[in-house]
Design an enzyme around this catalytic site. Structure first.
Site, short mmCIF file in Angstrom:
data_model
loop_
_atom_site.label_atom_id
_atom_site.label_comp_id
_atom_site.label_asym_id
_atom_site.label_seq_id
_atom_site.Cartn_x
_atom_site.Cartn_y
_atom_site.Cartn_z
N ASN A 1 -4.00 -8.63 -2.35
CA ASN A 1 -3.33 -8.68 -0.67
C ASN A 1 -3.78 -9.93 0.24
OD1 ASN A 1 -6.02 -8.08 -0.74
ND2 ASN A 1 -5.43 -6.46 1.42
N TYR A 2 -5.28 -10.72 -0.44
CA TYR A 2 -5.54 -11.82 0.18
C TYR A 2 -5.94 -12.17 -1.57
CZ TYR A 2 -5.29 -10.63 5.02
OH TYR A 2 -4.74 -10.31 6.02
N GLU B 1 -16.31 -3.96 -0.73
CA GLU B 1 -14.96 -3.27 0.83
C GLU B 1 -13.85 -2.65 0.31
OE1 GLU B 1 -12.93 -6.53 2.54
OE2 GLU B 1 -11.66 -5.63 3.32
N ARG C 1 -3.13 -3.76 4.15
CA ARG C 1 -4.44 -4.62 4.66
C ARG C 1 -4.97 -3.46 4.83
NH1 ARG C 1 -2.95 -5.86 9.97
NH2 ARG C 1 -5.24 -7.22 9.93
N CYS C 2 -6.05 -3.74 4.26
CA CYS C 2 -7.68 -2.55 4.42
C CYS C 2 -7.74 -2.79 6.48
CB CYS C 2 -8.84 -3.04 3.73
SG CYS C 2 -9.41 -4.90 3.94
N THR C 3 -7.00 -3.00 6.66
CA THR C 3 -8.07 -3.27 8.75
C THR C 3 -6.70 -2.62 8.98
OG1 THR C 3 -7.79 -5.76 8.51
CG2 THR C 3 -9.99 -4.81 8.62
N ARG D 1 -9.70 -8.60 10.12
CA ARG D 1 -11.73 -9.13 10.17
C ARG D 1 -11.63 -10.16 10.34
NH1 ARG D 1 -11.45 -12.12 4.82
NH2 ARG D 1 -9.39 -12.15 4.89
O1 G3H Z 1 -7.54 -6.28 2.74
C1 G3H Z 1 -8.56 -6.52 3.43
C2 G3H Z 1 -8.65 -7.39 4.06
O2 G3H Z 1 -10.22 -7.98 4.52
C3 G3H Z 1 -8.53 -7.50 5.95
O3 G3H Z 1 -8.24 -8.43 6.39
O4 G3H Z 1 -8.00 -8.16 8.61
O5 G3H Z 1 -7.87 -10.43 8.00
O6 G3H Z 1 -5.67 -8.86 7.10
P1 G3H Z 1 -7.27 -8.75 7.82
#
Ligand code: G3H
Length: 475
Positions: A153-154, A249, A282-284, A438
């Site tokens: 995803n990133y 993570e 996104r995990c967050t 993040r």
């Molecule tokens: O998907 C996991 C990422 O570490 C989230 O990063 O909060 O910048 O979208 P982000």
């Protein structure tokens, strides 16, 4: 098109290939080497170890200079890099560009922070510690070969956030990009090669980790692992490794707790931004909302209005909602929606999806109860469960029953007692009046429970990939 990848200073191929798909049409766009032979993999790590033995003795200036040159390369090629990301993972072109820029910044900030860390060796002070005739200085040193396992995803940012701390401190690096993400992974290895990192210091290992993962993580030369992915794999890595530094993570189910005194307009804005950005992949991302019965309609109406205005389309059009990473993800999201409806949930939007391009239009799933899978599972898609609470304590209890604990948000206008409440939530970070995220990258980033282990963030990542060496001078 066939790609080669950087291993021990040369671009290599493999007999077997991994196919990379365009999520926007399910067509194969490229093949990358599938390196899976055990001896070959062991040799890669052995060579990385040999490279580390030389690289660790390079000057700080030399390593910082290499990373700054890499940052400049990212800037120079940012349009091209963004295009690769956008095609490979269906992220909007503008967001892909932001990801590249953030990664260049990450490199520069790492150099800045590392120099500060190195200028501050830990020194015992005789006058404070009542130790006479002894001066002990502890220096930060690299650990050896760092293994980075990156998610889709990133694909550039979560690679750079592992690469930068590993290399600045004198480690060597073997990174395994996600297969959807390996084109950008390989492109970064080309740029790394161009800026002149010594042979074997950086290696891009494209492989099917489902088959080779255990070989990688248990290799005797691997001294630190930075993994971003799911809890099943992350917990397995923790079980089969020992005596190495681990940073895991592992995803989240970030709650947004909306209190009765919240600014509801602000809460709805942040929730929609946090839940649906990059289609929730996104995990967050905010993955569940808690609101009181009293304010349920007010909040849900505001959220619905904003969700109905979200743009949906293909990545080059820069919409908020783009295709999901693959058809399995689409099916999984739909199965969560179906399960919730069967158990009494109400979906406020028409369920619209397209199997040809993996597009799922955003959904708000209301009246969610704890019997529904969507209350607990991480969809990684544009679907958002709303749960009503009778009391704040009930909401906190439900929040804490999750296996995850990455981040959380609380919306309130009462700052006076918020810390007390925030401290009751089991998660790494609690954001007040803002959606979880993040960044800024200088902040520590970590989760509790099944969300992770170890700490990321610019400074903490450097600490996780280094150890200390003491020199004690007895006069
Ligand atoms: O998907 C996991 C990422 O570490 C989230 O990063 O909060 O910048 O979208 P982000």
């Amino acid at each position: 098109m066939n790609y080669k990848t950087l291993i021990n200073g040369a671009f290599v191929d493999a007999k077997e290939k991994l196919a990379v798909y365009n999520p926007s049409n399910n067509q194969i766009i490229a093949y990358v080497p599938n390196i899976h032979d055990e001896n070959e993999i062991n040799t890669i790590f052995e060579n990385a170890h040999k490279a580390y033995l030389k690289f660790k003795d390079t000057t700080i200036e030399c390593r910082c200079d290499l990373l700054l040159k890499l940052a400049d390369k990212l800037d120079k090629h940012k349009q091209e890099l963004a295009q690769i990301i956008s095609t490979e993972i269906a992220k909007g072109l503008k967001d892909s560009l932001i990801e590249v820029e953030r990664s260049a910044d990450y490199l520069r900030e790492t150099v800045f922070e590392y120099q500060k860390l190195m200028q501050k060796p830990i020194i015992f002070d005789e006058t404070v510690h009542h130790v006479k005739n002894k001066v002990a200085t502890y220096y930060r040193i690299p650990v050896g070969v760092v293994l980075a396992i990156c998610p889709f995803n990133y694909p550039i940012n979560l690679l750079i956030s592992k690469l930068a701390p590993a290399l600045v401190s004198g480690n060597s690096l073997v990174y395994k990009p996600s297969t959807q993400g390996s084109l950008i992974g390989i492109r970064i290895s080309e740029l790394v090669h161009e800026v002149g990192f010594p042979k074997g210091v950086v290696n891009c290992l494209t492989t099917e980790a489902r088959i080779t993962g255990d070989l990688l993580v248990t290799n005797k030369y691997v001294k630190a692992i930075s993994f971003t992915g799911g809890p099943k794999v992350g917990n397995h890595i923790a079980e089969i490794t020992s005596k190495i530094s681990l940073v895991l993570e592992l995803g989240g189910k970030d709650p947004a707790l909306v209190l009765d005194d919240a600014d509801f307009e602000l809460a709805a804005n942040e929730i929609v931004k946090g839940a649906y950005g990059f289609s929730g992949q996104r995990c967050t991302a905010i993955k569940r909302v808690f609101v009181s019965h009293k304010n349920h309609d007010l909040l849900v109406n505001l959220i619905n209005k904003k969700v109905d205005a979200l743009t949906v389309g293909l990545p080059q059009q820069n919409p908020i909602i783009t295709p999901l990473i693959n058809s399995n993800s689409l099916k999984y999201n739909l199965s969560l929606v179906e399960d919730a409806i069967k158990k009494g949930a109400i979906v406020h939007q028409k369920i619209v999806y397209n199997e040809k391009n993996n597009l799922l239009h955003p959904l708000v799933i209301d009246n969610v109860t704890k019997e529904m899978r969507v209350a607990w599972e991480e969809p990684f898609g544009p679907i958002l469960p709303i749960i009503t609470y009778n009391s704040i304590q009930e909401a906190i209890d439900l929040i804490n029953q999750s296996q995850y604990g990455l981040q959380a948000c609380i919306f309130t206008t009462n700052y006076a007692s918020i810390e007390q409440l925030a401290l009751q939530i089991e998660s790494g970070t609690i954001n007040i009046n803002k959606s979880s995220s993040r960044g800024p990258d200088i902040l520590p980033f970590f989760g509790v429970k099944d969300s992770g282990f170890g700490i990321q963030g610019i400074v903490d990542a450097i600490l996780s990939m280094t150890t200390i060496k003491g020199i004690i001078i007895n006069k």
